[in-house]
Design a protein around this motif. Structure first.
Motif, PDB file in Angstrom:
ATOM      1  N   GLU A  91       0.832  -1.219   0.000  1.00 59.23           N
ATOM      2  CA  GLU A  91       0.000   0.000   0.000  1.00 59.23           C
ATOM      3  C   GLU A  91       0.857   1.255   0.000  1.00 59.23           C
ATOM      4  OE1 GLU A  91      -3.087   0.229  -0.719  1.00 59.23           O
ATOM      5  OE2 GLU A  91      -3.402  -1.934  -0.694  1.00 59.23           O
ATOM      6  N   ARG A  92       1.960   1.240   0.738  1.00 63.53           N
ATOM      7  CA  ARG A  92       2.866   2.392   0.754  1.00 63.53           C
ATOM      8  C   ARG A  92       3.513   2.583  -0.619  1.00 63.53           C
ATOM      9  NH1 ARG A  92       5.391   1.240   5.068  1.00 63.53           N
ATOM     10  NH2 ARG A  92       7.108   0.073   4.149  1.00 63.53           N
ATOM     11  N   PHE A  93       3.951   1.470  -1.225  1.00 62.86           N
ATOM     12  CA  PHE A  93       4.578   1.550  -2.548  1.00 62.86           C
ATOM     13  C   PHE A  93       3.567   2.018  -3.591  1.00 62.86           C
ATOM     14  CE2 PHE A  93       6.284  -0.540  -6.470  1.00 62.86           C
ATOM     15  CZ  PHE A  93       7.431   0.241  -6.580  1.00 62.86           C
ATOM     16  N   ARG A  94       2.363   1.463  -3.547  1.00 60.99           N
ATOM     17  CA  ARG A  94       1.323   1.877  -4.500  1.00 60.99           C
ATOM     18  C   ARG A  94       1.005   3.363  -4.337  1.00 60.99           C
ATOM     19  NH1 ARG A  94      -4.215  -1.212  -5.544  1.00 60.99           N
ATOM     20  NH2 ARG A  94      -4.083  -1.556  -3.303  1.00 60.99           N
ATOM     21  N   ALA A  95       0.940   3.838  -3.111  1.00 60.12           N
ATOM     22  CA  ALA A  95       0.675   5.263  -2.872  1.00 60.12           C
ATOM     23  C   ALA A  95       1.800   6.129  -3.438  1.00 60.12           C
ATOM     24  CB  ALA A  95       0.508   5.521  -1.374  1.00 60.12           C
ATOM     25  N   THR A  96       3.037   5.684  -3.273  1.00 61.83           N
ATOM     26  CA  THR A  96       4.178   6.420  -3.830  1.00 61.83           C
ATOM     27  C   THR A  96       4.066   6.503  -5.348  1.00 61.83           C
ATOM     28  OG1 THR A  96       5.650   5.764  -2.027  1.00 61.83           O
ATOM     29  CG2 THR A  96       6.695   6.442  -4.082  1.00 61.83           C
ATOM     30  N   VAL A  97       3.838   5.355  -5.968  1.00 60.10           N
ATOM     31  CA  VAL A  97       3.760   5.302  -7.426  1.00 60.10           C
ATOM     32  C   VAL A  97       2.597   6.146  -7.945  1.00 60.10           C
ATOM     33  CG1 VAL A  97       3.348   3.779  -9.408  1.00 60.10           C
ATOM     34  CG2 VAL A  97       4.939   3.085  -7.598  1.00 60.10           C
ATOM     35  N   SER A  98       1.479   6.126  -7.257  1.00 55.46           N
ATOM     36  CA  SER A  98       0.306   6.872  -7.730  1.00 55.46           C
ATOM     37  C   SER A  98       0.540   8.380  -7.722  1.00 55.46           C
ATOM     38  CB  SER A  98      -0.922   6.514  -6.904  1.00 55.46           C
ATOM     39  OG  SER A  98      -0.822   7.054  -5.607  1.00 55.46           O
ATOM     40  N   LEU A  99       1.496   8.838  -6.950  1.00 59.46           N
ATOM     41  CA  LEU A  99       1.792  10.276  -6.884  1.00 59.46           C
ATOM     42  C   LEU A  99       2.837  10.724  -7.905  1.00 59.46           C
ATOM     43  CD1 LEU A  99       1.829  10.744  -3.008  1.00 59.46           C
ATOM     44  CD2 LEU A  99       0.041  11.442  -4.624  1.00 59.46           C
ATOM     45  N   ILE A 100       3.341   9.805  -8.704  1.00 60.12           N
ATOM     46  CA  ILE A 100       4.358  10.135  -9.703  1.00 60.12           C
ATOM     47  C   ILE A 100       3.694  10.143 -11.074  1.00 60.12           C
ATOM     48  CG2 ILE A 100       6.580   9.481 -10.709  1.00 60.12           C
ATOM     49  CD1 ILE A 100       7.171   7.966  -8.071  1.00 60.12           C
ATOM     50  N   PRO A 101       3.401  11.326 -11.635  1.00 60.65           N
ATOM     51  CA  PRO A 101       2.665  11.379 -12.907  1.00 60.65           C
ATOM     52  C   PRO A 101       3.437  10.793 -14.090  1.00 60.65           C
ATOM     53  CG  PRO A 101       3.358  13.578 -12.225  1.00 60.65           C
ATOM     54  CD  PRO A 101       3.694  12.650 -11.100  1.00 60.65           C
ATOM     55  N   VAL A 134       4.852   8.001 -14.162  1.00 64.35           N
ATOM     56  CA  VAL A 134       4.539   6.571 -14.238  1.00 64.35           C
ATOM     57  C   VAL A 134       3.161   6.446 -14.878  1.00 64.35           C
ATOM     58  CG1 VAL A 134       4.140   4.429 -12.964  1.00 64.35           C
ATOM     59  CG2 VAL A 134       5.911   6.038 -12.186  1.00 64.35           C
ATOM     60  N   VAL A 135       3.135   5.952 -16.099  1.00 64.73           N
ATOM     61  CA  VAL A 135       1.878   5.867 -16.838  1.00 64.73           C
ATOM     62  C   VAL A 135       1.277   4.460 -16.836  1.00 64.73           C
ATOM     63  CG1 VAL A 135       2.331   7.895 -18.272  1.00 64.73           C
ATOM     64  CG2 VAL A 135       3.105   5.645 -19.044  1.00 64.73           C
ATOM     65  N   GLU A 136       2.069   3.462 -16.445  1.00 65.43           N
ATOM     66  CA  GLU A 136       1.559   2.104 -16.282  1.00 65.43           C
ATOM     67  C   GLU A 136       2.283   1.476 -15.106  1.00 65.43           C
ATOM     68  OE1 GLU A 136       0.808  -0.362 -19.877  1.00 65.43           O
ATOM     69  OE2 GLU A 136       1.712   1.334 -20.949  1.00 65.43           O
ATOM     70  N   PHE A 137       1.572   0.617 -14.360  1.00 64.08           N
ATOM     71  CA  PHE A 137       2.106   0.026 -13.141  1.00 64.08           C
ATOM     72  C   PHE A 137       1.468  -1.347 -12.976  1.00 64.08           C
ATOM     73  CE2 PHE A 137       1.664   0.395  -8.231  1.00 64.08           C
ATOM     74  CZ  PHE A 137       2.830  -0.312  -8.010  1.00 64.08           C
ATOM     75  N   ARG A 164      12.342   9.529  -6.278  1.00 68.14           N
ATOM     76  CA  ARG A 164      11.018   9.549  -5.637  1.00 68.14           C
ATOM     77  C   ARG A 164      10.495   8.134  -5.425  1.00 68.14           C
ATOM     78  NH1 ARG A 164       6.940  13.294  -8.698  1.00 68.14           N
ATOM     79  NH2 ARG A 164       5.658  12.750  -6.898  1.00 68.14           N
ATOM     80  N   LEU A 165      10.768   7.259  -6.392  1.00 61.52           N
ATOM     81  CA  LEU A 165      10.284   5.885  -6.338  1.00 61.52           C
ATOM     82  C   LEU A 165      10.897   5.118  -5.172  1.00 61.52           C
ATOM     83  CD1 LEU A 165       8.511   3.901  -7.972  1.00 61.52           C
ATOM     84  CD2 LEU A 165      10.567   3.285  -9.229  1.00 61.52           C
ATOM     85  N   ILE A 166      12.180   5.302  -4.934  1.00 64.77           N
ATOM     86  CA  ILE A 166      12.843   4.522  -3.884  1.00 64.77           C
ATOM     87  C   ILE A 166      12.790   5.195  -2.512  1.00 64.77           C
ATOM     88  CG2 ILE A 166      14.352   3.355  -5.522  1.00 64.77           C
ATOM     89  CD1 ILE A 166      16.632   5.213  -4.464  1.00 64.77           C
ATOM     90  N   ALA A 167      12.467   6.476  -2.460  1.00 64.27           N
ATOM     91  CA  ALA A 167      12.438   7.187  -1.172  1.00 64.27           C
ATOM     92  C   ALA A 167      11.410   6.558  -0.236  1.00 64.27           C
ATOM     93  CB  ALA A 167      12.121   8.661  -1.395  1.00 64.27           C
ATOM     94  N   GLY A 168      11.882   6.036   0.874  1.00 64.15           N
ATOM     95  CA  GLY A 168      10.982   5.472   1.874  1.00 64.15           C
ATOM     96  C   GLY A 168      10.421   4.107   1.540  1.00 64.15           C
ATOM     97  N   ASN A 169      10.816   3.540   0.414  1.00 64.50           N
ATOM     98  CA  ASN A 169      10.340   2.212   0.029  1.00 64.50           C
ATOM     99  C   ASN A 169      11.514   1.246   0.014  1.00 64.50           C
ATOM    100  OD1 ASN A 169       7.466   2.666  -0.659  1.00 64.50           O
ATOM    101  ND2 ASN A 169       8.343   4.064  -2.143  1.00 64.50           N
ATOM    102  N   GLN A 170      11.415   0.184   0.762  1.00 68.05           N
ATOM    103  CA  GLN A 170      12.479  -0.809   0.776  1.00 68.05           C
ATOM    104  C   GLN A 170      12.337  -1.698  -0.449  1.00 68.05           C
ATOM    105  OE1 GLN A 170      11.414  -2.192   4.752  1.00 68.05           O
ATOM    106  NE2 GLN A 170      13.515  -1.718   5.366  1.00 68.05           N
TER     107      GLN A 170
END
Length: 155
Positions: free
Chosen positions: A82-92, A94-97, A124-130
């Protein structure tokens, strides 16, 4: 929803040009306008037609570089996801996931103007995500691109 041959013809036409007028659609599928309009509305209401969009030329909006990003993680908890998905959703950019099977856990398609812009996305993708591994592949040339889905399986 069960699709018949007229529905499939309508979908094929609309995938190529969603701005086609009902009169033109009706003529091409052999219906009058009102039944054609009703069919299109039914396809929308049932969710077969998910939405109408405008496709932009990536070069003209300065995002001509496509990067495929493979992400691996050793953590598979719901909380991490959920944390990773939230991170990715905030990065415009990223057009496919996708969540994947096999060696790669997640695959992303990213569009950017250049490598420096991708580096910012990467940070941004790796910040705070292991993550265990992030592998980026830059597309050299687009050989095929379509948003049209194959309709030979629809029925």
């Amino acid at each position: 929803m069960k699709l018949n041959s007229i529905d499939i013809k309508l979908l094929a036409l609309l995938q190529e040009d969603a701005t086609m007028q009902i009169a033109d659609l009706a003529e091409q599928v052999g219906l009058t306008q009102t039944p054609c309009w009703r069919r299109v509305q039914r396809l929308k209401e049932s969710g077969v037609i998910a939405k109408n969009v405008v496709l932009l030329d990536p070069l003209r909006v300065n995002v001509g570089v496509t990067v495929f990003v493979a992400v691996r993680t050793s953590i598979h908890s719901e909380e991490w996801f959920e944390r990773f998905r939230a991170t990715v959703s905030l990065i415009p950019e990223v057009v496919e996931f996708y969540r994947m099977s096999g060696d790669v856990d997640y695959l992303l398609r990213v569009v950017v103007p250049d490598i420096a812009a991708y580096d910012k996305v990467y940070k941004r993708l790796i910040a705070g995500n292991q993550v265990s591994d992030v592998s980026s592949s830059f597309a050299m040339e687009q050989l095929k691109f379509t948003t049209a889905l194959p309709l030979s399986y629809a029925r």
